[in-house]
Design a protein around this motif. Structure first.
Motif, mmCIF file in Angstrom:
data_model
loop_
_atom_site.group_PDB
_atom_site.id
_atom_site.type_symbol
_atom_site.label_atom_id
_atom_site.label_comp_id
_atom_site.label_asym_id
_atom_site.label_seq_id
_atom_site.Cartn_x
_atom_site.Cartn_y
_atom_site.Cartn_z
ATOM 1 N N HIS A 64 0.852 -1.182 0.000
ATOM 2 C CA HIS A 64 0.000 0.000 0.000
ATOM 3 C C HIS A 64 0.892 1.238 0.000
ATOM 4 O O HIS A 64 1.912 1.276 0.681
ATOM 5 N N TYR A 65 0.509 2.231 -0.786
ATOM 6 C CA TYR A 65 1.231 3.501 -0.846
ATOM 7 C C TYR A 65 0.882 4.278 0.415
ATOM 8 O O TYR A 65 -0.288 4.521 0.695
ATOM 9 N N LYS A 66 1.901 4.663 1.189
ATOM 10 C CA LYS A 66 1.661 5.386 2.436
ATOM 11 C C LYS A 66 2.499 6.659 2.485
ATOM 12 O O LYS A 66 3.618 6.686 1.966
ATOM 13 N N ALA A 67 1.950 7.665 3.134
ATOM 14 C CA ALA A 67 2.670 8.905 3.404
ATOM 15 C C ALA A 67 2.259 9.371 4.797
ATOM 16 O O ALA A 67 1.076 9.358 5.128
ATOM 17 N N VAL A 68 3.240 9.749 5.617
ATOM 18 C CA VAL A 68 2.969 10.201 6.983
ATOM 19 C C VAL A 68 3.763 11.470 7.243
ATOM 20 O O VAL A 68 4.961 11.531 6.943
ATOM 21 N N VAL A 69 3.090 12.477 7.802
ATOM 22 C CA VAL A 69 3.751 13.720 8.184
ATOM 23 C C VAL A 69 3.340 14.052 9.613
ATOM 24 O O VAL A 69 2.151 14.217 9.892
ATOM 25 N N PRO A 70 4.310 14.146 10.533
ATOM 26 C CA PRO A 70 3.962 14.575 11.885
ATOM 27 C C PRO A 70 3.394 15.996 11.846
ATOM 28 O O PRO A 70 3.859 16.839 11.069
ATOM 29 N N VAL A 71 2.398 16.261 12.674
ATOM 30 C CA VAL A 71 1.726 17.561 12.680
ATOM 31 C C VAL A 71 2.719 18.704 12.910
ATOM 32 O O VAL A 71 2.614 19.757 12.272
ATOM 33 N N GLU A 72 3.709 18.482 13.782
ATOM 34 C CA GLU A 72 4.669 19.568 14.061
ATOM 35 C C GLU A 72 5.592 19.870 12.886
ATOM 36 O O GLU A 72 6.262 20.887 12.866
ATOM 37 N N LYS A 73 5.622 19.002 11.876
ATOM 38 C CA LYS A 73 6.444 19.220 10.676
ATOM 39 C C LYS A 73 5.656 19.905 9.552
ATOM 40 O O LYS A 73 6.186 20.142 8.480
ATOM 41 N N ILE A 74 4.380 20.196 9.800
ATOM 42 C CA ILE A 74 3.561 20.851 8.780
ATOM 43 C C ILE A 74 3.639 22.364 8.954
ATOM 44 O O ILE A 74 3.309 22.893 10.009
ATOM 45 N N LYS A 75 4.093 23.023 7.915
ATOM 46 C CA LYS A 75 4.218 24.485 7.921
ATOM 47 C C LYS A 75 2.865 25.146 7.670
ATOM 48 O O LYS A 75 2.540 26.167 8.247
ATOM 49 N N GLY A 76 2.074 24.539 6.783
ATOM 50 C CA GLY A 76 0.769 25.097 6.477
ATOM 51 C C GLY A 76 -0.008 24.253 5.487
ATOM 52 O O GLY A 76 0.519 23.300 4.908
ATOM 53 N N VAL A 77 -1.264 24.634 5.325
ATOM 54 C CA VAL A 77 -2.153 23.973 4.369
ATOM 55 C C VAL A 77 -2.740 25.056 3.482
ATOM 56 O O VAL A 77 -3.254 26.061 3.973
ATOM 57 N N ASN A 78 -2.626 24.863 2.188
ATOM 58 C CA ASN A 78 -3.128 25.847 1.229
ATOM 59 C C ASN A 78 -4.280 25.274 0.422
ATOM 60 O O ASN A 78 -4.269 24.101 0.068
ATOM 61 N N ARG A 79 -5.231 26.141 0.110
ATOM 62 C CA ARG A 79 -6.340 25.781 -0.777
ATOM 63 C C ARG A 79 -5.959 26.159 -2.197
ATOM 64 O O ARG A 79 -5.248 27.128 -2.418
ATOM 65 N N SER A 80 -6.492 25.393 -3.125
ATOM 66 C CA SER A 80 -6.278 25.706 -4.531
ATOM 67 C C SER A 80 -7.451 25.147 -5.320
ATOM 68 O O SER A 80 -8.149 24.251 -4.855
#
Length: 166
Positions: free
Chosen positions: A108-124
């Motif tokens: 299964h294709y997986k991707a994990v990002v810890p919340v503290e490593k997220i700079k931001g979320v952008n809409r497009s």
């Protein structure tokens, strides 16, 4: 009644956009049925999340939603899990990857990002088709993850923003 009609219309539009991204409607439906069966077998979305990803004491699953992860090979259908600790994606179906011995293995294709490593979320959104909405998760180390085809884009975006602002 008018509010219920708007919500139903928004949901129907989300379903149409979600199904449209799949290669074939029959394959998409087959994938959704398989995913539903898996969720039932394991005992719910939280159990699926715990089974697929490491789960820490005190971590809470905030939301799980169906969407597509954009890759260079095309969109991959799966589940996006938003927890108090991480944002994680797992594909609905397994993909074939080559092994050093020349054979192939299915994972299964997986991707994990810890919340503290997220700079931001952008809409497009697609300029030609504004109904096609995207989310970009930008990490502190300069990576970006593009998601699309949400059944409920607004709820997913709001939950993701809440998770990273904690």
């Amino acid at each position: 009644m008018n509010l219920i009609g708007k919500k139903a219309g928004t949901f129907a539009h989300g379903v149409r956009e979600h199904v449209r991204l799949g290669p074939k409607i029959s394959e998409t439906v087959k994938g959704k049925l398989s995913l539903g069966a898996r969720i039932l077998q394991v005992g719910g979305l939280e159990n699926v999340f715990k089974q697929l990803f490491s789960f820490r004491e005190g971590e809470k699953l905030l939301k799980a939603c169906q969407c597509y992860l954009s890759t260079t090979a095309g969109p991959i259908a799966g589940l996006l899990f938003i927890s108090s600790e991480k944002v994680a994606f797992c594909s609905e179906r397994s993909i074939k990857i080559p092994c050093p011995n020349g054979e192939y293995v299915r994972v299964h294709y997986k991707a994990v990002v810890p919340v503290e490593k997220i700079k931001g979320v952008n809409r497009s959104e697609n300029m030609k088709k504004p109904c096609q909405k995207y989310m970009e998760i930008v990490t502190v180390d300069g990576f970006d993850i593009w998601l699309m085809g949400f059944l409920n884009y607004q709820k997913a975006f709001k939950c993701l923003q809440q998770a990273i602002s904690q």
